[in-house]
Enzyme design. Sequence first.
Site, PDB file in Angstrom:
ATOM      1  N   GLY A 160      45.061  19.909  14.420  1.00  0.00           N
ATOM      2  CA  GLY A 160      44.889  21.184  13.736  1.00  0.00           C
ATOM      3  C   GLY A 160      44.173  21.001  12.411  1.00  0.00           C
ATOM      4  O   GLY A 160      44.804  20.972  11.349  1.00  0.00           O
ATOM      5  N   GLU A 183      38.752   8.097  13.616  1.00  0.00           N
ATOM      6  CA  GLU A 183      38.064   8.933  14.594  1.00  0.00           C
ATOM      7  C   GLU A 183      36.578   8.606  14.645  1.00  0.00           C
ATOM      8  O   GLU A 183      35.985   8.505  15.715  1.00  0.00           O
ATOM      9  CB  GLU A 183      38.263  10.409  14.256  1.00  0.00           C
ATOM     10  CG  GLU A 183      37.586  11.364  15.231  1.00  0.00           C
ATOM     11  CD  GLU A 183      37.808  12.832  14.900  1.00  0.00           C
ATOM     12  OE1 GLU A 183      37.511  13.670  15.757  1.00  0.00           O
ATOM     13  OE2 GLU A 183      38.261  13.130  13.779  1.00  0.00           O
TER      14      GLU A 183
END
Length: 394
Positions: free
Chosen positions: A127, A244
């Site tokens: 989120g 990431e």
Amino acid sequence: MPDSFLSEYQPFREEIREFVAEKLPDDMKERTRQGFHPTKEDMRRWTAILHERGWSAPGWPREYGGAGWSPLKRMVFEIEMANAEAPGLSPFGLHLIGPVIYTFGSEEQKARYLPAILDGSQFWCQGYSEPNSGSDLASLRTTAVSDGEHYVVNGQKIWTSEAQYADMMFCLVRTDSSGSNQGGISMLLIDMNSPGVTVRPIITQDMSHYVNEVFLEDVKVPVENLVGEENHGWQYSKFLLANERTASAYLPQSKRDLRRLRELLGQLREGDDYLTHDATLDLEVARTEIDLAAHEMMVYRIIEGAYRIDPNAAASMIKARGAGLQQRISSLWVEALGPHALPLFGSGTHESGGYGLDLSPGAMSQYLIRRAVSIYGGTNEIQYNIIAKRGLNL
């Protein structure tokens, strides 16, 4: 050359290939080959199979259930998995929030969440992005107000990958608006089954569903689901994003796709198709092959610590470069197939794409979805800014 550089890992490669040949289900392999996004069940099953071997989290420390492999050994593993058409695992638990929890989380959080991430029984989503806070993440407006026992969360997240599968969301929220934007952000772990959480699908241009809008209306989150300290979420977010972007070098996928492109061109040239006798296409494929080899060596040098460079700048370098290569290779694949690339996916058989070849399925779906690789995880423009600031001190 990369192959000689990795020669010491040849026995490990053979071990992986034997394991995959024995354990990877045929239906799962075929869906991956056809270009479909892995289903929740595929990811759950394959994670559980890898977990039995101790391979579901190659980079996690052994004390938390991981394999404890070096970054280079992990890359060898991921390349072999891509070559074998194994489905990708959901990255949100294994690559993103898992390392945040075992680095910054409480002992209770580690005991509660890490085992379920490792065996694939719990799915997560991220989120972060909001309708007006994408690349400028520090401007997020989702709020969390403490009532002593809970945080009450209100706001909206968007482009939330795999939210329709997720049991939990790691969510950046604003807990303080009095200081700098970065200084008032916290990270919460939110149960997706909580009252007030609504997930709405966004269908992408390849007609698939893996991104969503998530609405949070008076969602109560226990205070023990705060990661680390309140208002320190930006620190944890940077740690996560560096992981990431390093994982987004796209090297295993690019090596697999370029190999398949070369094989496709070879099979096409057994016929008489004029599109495949284009010298310009040959030149571009050769240039891409050289650029990919250079990218591969840069990735290896970065993950082995051969460069004295800020880790965030290094992650941005390989993320931006890898995204460009993914897009180039997918474009070349479509160009080689011409009108036969128009179907989004293959026929589900080994005679797909119009030529009766085994290498053409999924070309158009991959071409379309890879338009997004230079956007998600931070646009390439954001990566260039990070490189300038953190790598070049500009």
